[in-house]
Design a protein around this motif. Structure first.
Motif, PDB file in Angstrom:
ATOM      1  N   ASP A   1       0.861  -1.186   0.000  1.00 55.19           N
ATOM      2  CA  ASP A   1       0.000   0.000   0.000  1.00 55.19           C
ATOM      3  C   ASP A   1       0.899   1.238   0.000  1.00 55.19           C
ATOM      4  O   ASP A   1       1.657   1.470   0.943  1.00 55.19           O
ATOM      5  CB  ASP A   1      -0.882  -0.047   1.260  1.00 55.19           C
TER       6      ASP A   1
ATOM      7  N   THR B   1      -3.285   5.833  -4.573  1.00 57.88           N
ATOM      8  CA  THR B   1      -4.517   6.621  -4.563  1.00 57.88           C
ATOM      9  C   THR B   1      -4.306   8.076  -4.980  1.00 57.88           C
ATOM     10  O   THR B   1      -3.213   8.626  -4.806  1.00 57.88           O
ATOM     11  CB  THR B   1      -5.101   6.585  -3.128  1.00 57.88           C
TER      12      THR B   1
ATOM     13  N   SER C   1      -6.243  10.152  -3.433  1.00 57.01           N
ATOM     14  CA  SER C   1      -6.850  10.820  -2.271  1.00 57.01           C
ATOM     15  C   SER C   1      -5.921  11.802  -1.577  1.00 57.01           C
ATOM     16  O   SER C   1      -6.349  12.856  -1.135  1.00 57.01           O
ATOM     17  CB  SER C   1      -7.307   9.780  -1.247  1.00 57.01           C
TER      18      SER C   1
HETATM   19  C1  LIG Z   1      -2.434   3.650   4.362  1.00 59.22           C
HETATM   20  C2  LIG Z   1      -3.700   3.982   3.653  1.00 59.22           C
HETATM   21  N1  LIG Z   1      -4.085   3.217   2.636  1.00 59.22           N
HETATM   22  C3  LIG Z   1      -5.216   3.446   1.965  1.00 59.22           C
HETATM   23  C4  LIG Z   1      -6.036   4.516   2.309  1.00 59.22           C
HETATM   24  C5  LIG Z   1      -7.318   4.649   1.543  1.00 59.22           C
HETATM   25  O1  LIG Z   1      -7.510   5.831   0.936  1.00 59.22           O
HETATM   26  P1  LIG Z   1      -8.533   5.998  -0.269  1.00 59.22           P
HETATM   27  O2  LIG Z   1      -9.541   4.880  -0.214  1.00 59.22           O
HETATM   28  O3  LIG Z   1      -9.145   7.319  -0.044  1.00 59.22           O
HETATM   29  O4  LIG Z   1      -7.712   5.902  -1.501  1.00 59.22           O
HETATM   30  C6  LIG Z   1      -5.671   5.356   3.354  1.00 59.22           C
HETATM   31  C7  LIG Z   1      -6.543   6.471   3.776  1.00 59.22           C
HETATM   32  O5  LIG Z   1      -6.468   7.006   4.848  1.00 59.22           O
HETATM   33  C8  LIG Z   1      -4.482   5.074   4.053  1.00 59.22           C
HETATM   34  O6  LIG Z   1      -4.074   5.827   5.078  1.00 59.22           O
END
Ligand SMILES: Cc1ncc(COP(=O)(O)O)c(C=O)c1O
Length: 402
Positions: free
Chosen positions: A204, A238, A240
């Protein structure tokens, strides 16, 4: 009587939810959410992009799209990942509805009830919930300042030869919540361990772009680019943290045989990720604005981190220990024994600041010896005040615990 599934019944309720409900007062200073600040979003750029789209692209944006993603975005993203050294030809890329969906799909692809999944301890709460929702048994391995503890991992894998874990889930770059950036050496030493046990890796990389200096930049290289030939790696990331979580766009880059199963799962989940935001994200990437925006964000998050680190040094009791992050969103702090962090949370919410207790990130939901502060969401001007409030609450609770 309503009979829920075993998987839903296995999901954990959170005792801090009620407290967090109180934390929505507009004046509260929040270090709780792992998200960008609202004032940082590139609203004007996106306005401009949308307004200058031709009519047929706008219509496409409103429409359903192909399950693996909007083709022009897949192409732009492949180029972007290729520049980072990712083997985009050997693997297959899929756009997902946030990277949490990528993690959830991979969990669905691999986990049968009672299967073991290895995670870091602490671990991203979304990963914990996703794996538990498929009734996995989680085994958390402690992190140290250089990455996952390899001795503990080796011991666990040796002991579990008769029921080997399905996969290991790691966040090597600016871990959530621990902030850890794996060292090159730790990554190198991890590979033979995973190889020996033929353990699939879910990597991740939600925060890898958000490094604060050159030394960190050199270290954020994903395992997927370094050890693609030695290991089976499913890489997720992501938009995000580098554009906006409201886009709900993430991705996975995985070997073709895994991709096939993942596509089937996604079809039954949501058919496709939002085409609307995929069109916008594609234009943002293509125009070169993404790189400039990320460069700006790195500076802002570094300044927020520096402000928080300075305030912690000034206001927190020295019994609280922590490591300064080299990127990402979080500072992870260790409490002295016997200090009741729930009491601190309660009083700090009353006084106007909120954070997340450590138990939230323990795969077993027990260990409360840490807490997490996010600096990403709070403008510098408010950070010092919030940390001062928290420092007072920590000092008071420490006095009571002695
Ligand atoms: C380590 C990690 N992985 C994945 C995500 C998922 O984020 P998103 O679903 O918004 O891409 C987050 C969000 O806080 C995260 O901190």
């Amino acid at each position: 009587m309503i009979q829920f599934s075993k998987s839903v019944n296995s999901l954990r309720t959170s005792e801090i939810r009620d407290l967090m409900g109180l934390a929505t007062r507009p004046d509260i200073i929040s270090f709780a959410g792992g998200m960008p600040g609202n004032e940082l979003f590139p609203v004007e750029d996106i306005d401009e992009i949308y307004n200058s789209l031709p009519l047929d692209s706008k219509q496409t944006a409103f429409q359903y799209g192909p399950t693996p993603g909007y083709p022009p975005l897949l192409e732009s993203l492949k180029e972007y990942l290729q520049k980072k050294g990712m083997a985009v030809k050997k693997n297959k890329l899929m756009i997902t509805t946030g990277s949490l969906q990528a993690i959830n799909i991979l969990a669905k692809v691999f986990i049968d009830p009672e299967d073991v999944v290895v995670t870091e301890n602490p671990c991203f709460i979304g990963g914990i919930s996703a794996f538990k929702s498929y009734q996995a048994i989680l085994h958390g391995i402690d992190l140290d300042e250089n990455g996952i503890n390899l001795e503990l991992l080796k011991n666990f894998l040796r002991q579990s030869k008769s029921t080997p874990p399905k996969f290991i889930y790691l966040t090597p770059n600016f871990h959530n919540p621990a902030g850890t950036l794996y060292t090159e050496e730790r990554k190198k030493d991890l590979v033979p361990v995973l190889q020996e046990h033929e353990l699939l890796l879910v990597e991740d990389d939600a925060y890898g772009e958000l490094y604060f200096d050159d030394e960190a930049r050199k270290r954020v290289v994903p395992l997927k680019t370094l050890y693609e030939n030695d290991l089976s790696i499913c890489y997720t990331s992501t938009f995000s943290k580098i554009l906006g979580p409201g886009f709900r766009l993430g991705w996975m880059l995985v070997p073709p045989e895994i991709y096939q199963k993942a596509e089937l799962c996604k079809q039954s989940m949501d058919a496709c990720s939002p085409n609307f935001t995929q069109v916008l994200a594609n234009e943002f990437l293509r125009s070169g604005k993404m790189e400039l925006y990320i460069q700006k964000m790195r500076l802002i998050y570094k300044r927020r981190k520096d402000t928080m680190a300075g305030a912690i040094r000034k206001y927190f009791p020295e019994e609280i220990t922590w490591m300064e992050p080299k990127g990402g969103f979080y500072i992870w702090l260790k409490l002295p024994p016997k200090l009741d962090i729930m009491a601190v949370l309660k009083s700090s919410i009353e006084k106007g600041a909120v954070f997340v207790i450590g138990k939230t990130f323990d795969p077993e939901g027990k260990d409360n010896s840490h807490f997490r502060l996010a600096y990403s969401h709070t403008p510098e001007g408010k950070i010092e005040k919030g940390i001062q409030i928290l420092g007072d609450c920590l000092k008071e609770e420490l006095r009571l615990s002695k």
